[in-house]
Motif scaffolding. Structure first.
Motif, short mmCIF file in Angstrom:
data_model
loop_
_atom_site.label_atom_id
_atom_site.label_comp_id
_atom_site.label_asym_id
_atom_site.label_seq_id
_atom_site.Cartn_x
_atom_site.Cartn_y
_atom_site.Cartn_z
N MET A 1 57.83 136.14 85.16
CA MET A 1 56.94 135.71 84.21
C MET A 1 55.17 136.62 85.06
N ALA A 2 54.09 136.97 84.11
CA ALA A 2 53.53 137.64 84.70
C ALA A 2 51.88 136.75 84.92
N GLU A 3 51.44 137.54 86.37
CA GLU A 3 50.97 136.43 86.79
C GLU A 3 49.41 135.44 86.01
N HIS A 4 49.14 134.68 86.49
CA HIS A 4 47.75 134.47 84.98
C HIS A 4 46.97 134.75 85.95
N PRO A 5 45.78 134.85 84.90
CA PRO A 5 44.25 135.75 85.44
C PRO A 5 43.63 135.27 86.41
N LEU A 6 43.53 133.73 86.35
CA LEU A 6 43.18 133.12 87.83
C LEU A 6 43.93 132.76 89.22
N ALA A 7 45.02 133.08 88.88
CA ALA A 7 45.62 133.19 90.36
C ALA A 7 45.07 133.16 90.99
N GLY A 8 44.83 133.01 92.29
CA GLY A 8 43.98 133.38 93.44
C GLY A 8 42.67 133.11 93.76
N GLN A 9 41.86 132.96 92.83
CA GLN A 9 40.88 132.73 91.94
C GLN A 9 40.57 131.17 92.83
N VAL A 10 38.75 131.53 93.34
CA VAL A 10 38.29 130.32 93.71
C VAL A 10 37.88 129.37 92.96
N ILE A 11 37.87 128.48 92.54
CA ILE A 11 36.36 127.93 91.60
C ILE A 11 36.27 126.64 92.30
N GLY A 36 45.96 128.56 87.59
CA GLY A 36 46.56 128.95 88.90
C GLY A 36 45.37 129.32 89.27
N ALA A 37 44.24 128.67 89.08
CA ALA A 37 42.91 128.16 90.38
C ALA A 37 43.07 127.35 91.63
#
Length: 394
Positions: A1-11, A36-37
């Motif tokens: 499954m492709a990683e979501h663009p927000l994976a690993g992002q801190v918001i 994923g954030a």
């Protein structure tokens, strides 16, 4: 499954401690976590309970204090607490390095949004009401985006209008699901279901005026009424006494725990015009008579109600005209006109945004330059584009 663009992002999200600010902020937090954030949530001590059960969210309590409406001593104390909160927020943001900060208004949001401005962290704000709140006004000029709950919002500077996007105001998913339901048009001889609510604290004027106005309706109409009314606990006995012997089928409660079901089934809502109430009515597409709280800050409840009335989805009735005689006359006319109710229901739904939380999450992606496929249109939408033909006036 492709990683979501927000994976690993801190918001970072930040909000004042009242429910009106916290509910949409928590809704966005949940949407971002699903994408994923990791979410850092800056707020004050009143609001920590709102995020207790949200996985993936770390809540940070900041000192904060209001200034508006206070005396000199209160303003000094509020300013000192905001200063301390800003120092703490700046230090924490430098360490966490969030990709973006989103503010939801209230004085507790000022430390984090100001710190984001000074640190060069991109930030956006969300306004729940049809008037830009005072905390949001302080930082709007530096915000990258101004997300609004209404098609137009007053107190936004002309230079900032290009940054405005109409996302709507996030609501609970049980009410958002009502967007997929049709309005149940009342028949000429069937039951007429009314939902009366004054918000989380009730509204005494609704308890004082509405029962008497309903009892004063023509007998044939009165006998068809099925009423669910919220009232303050201390007002319940007096309200019940007014209804006694009227022939009206009424359910009274100090708290209505099945609002989504009642909203689904009702033909007309009579309520205050707080941001959350209006967002739910328009998302569900239910006609209403709105009675703005006359002493709300910046008269924002009147502006909220005016937006829906202008679109044809509600009838604004100021509290100084909210009398037994006026209301009884208006309800008699309206409840005997199903076509007016139907048009108002359709118009209300045209201004609703049941997917507001996802639109806000898409805004975050857009701020980061990720532009996901299928992102809803995030352009500013003027109310003229949302207006429908007005239903019958009262």
């Amino acid at each position: 499954m492709a990683e979501h663009p927000l994976a690993g992002q801190v918001i970072t999200l930040t909000s004042g401690g009242t429910g009106g600010h916290m509910f949409p902020a928590v809704a966005l937090a949940r949407a971002l976590v699903r994408r994923g954030a990791k979410v850092l949530f800056f707020t004050d001590a009143r609001a920590a309970r709102y995020t207790d059960d949200v996985d993936g969210v770390e809540t940070i309590i900041l000192p904060a204090g209001g200034i508006a409406g206070k005396g000199i001593k209160g303003r000094i104390i509020g300013a000192l607490r905001l200063g301390l909160g800003t120092m703490k927020a700046r230090s924490l943001l430098k360490k966490a390095k969030p990709a973006v900060v989103i503010g939801f208004g209230g004085y507790a949001s000022i430390p984090a949004t100001l710190s984001a401005k000074w640190l060069g962290i991109p930030f956006a704000i969300h306004e729940q009401n049809a008037v830009l709140g005072r905390a949001n006004r302080m930082v709007a000029g530096a915000a990258k985006r101004i997300a609004t709950s209404f098609p137009t919002v007053t107190m936004i500077a002309a230079d900032d209008e290009a940054k405005v996007i109409w996302t709507g105001n996030p609501i609970r998913h049980e009410v958002a699901a009502l967007a997929n339901t049709d309005y149940d048009v009342p028949t000429t001889d069937g039951p007429v279901r009314l939902l009366i609510t004054g918000g989380s604290q009730g509204a005494r004027v609704l308890s004082e005026i509405l029962p008497a106005a309903l009892v004063a309706l023509p007998r044939d109409l009165r006998n068809r009424l099925v009423v669910t009314q919220q009232a303050r606990a201390e007002d319940l006995d007096a309200v019940r006494k007014t209804y006694d012997g009227s022939g009206i089928d009424v359910t009274l409660a100090s708290f209505i725990d099945d609002i989504p079901d009642r909203l689904r089934d009702c033909h007309l809502v009579i309520a205050r015009s707080g941001a959350s109430t209006v967002a739910e009515l328009t998302a569900a597409g239910r006609p209403s008579i709105l009675v703005p709280l006359p002493h709300a800050i910046d008269d924002h409840q009147r502006f909220n109600a005016q937006q829906v009335e202008d679109a044809g989805g509600a009838w604004l009735l100021p509290q100084d005209r909210f009398t037994v005689d006026v209301l009884s006359e208006r309800l008699t006319k309206l409840l005997q006109n199903p076509s007016a109710l139907t048009r108002a229901a359709k118009a209300a739904k045209s201004t609703g945004r049941p997917n507001a939380a996802e639109r806000l999450a898409d805004m975050v992606l857009d701020l980061l330059g990720l532009n996901p496929a299928g992102t809803p249109d995030l352009e500013n939408i003027n109310i003229k584009d949302a207006q429908k033909t007005r239903g019958d006036t009262l």
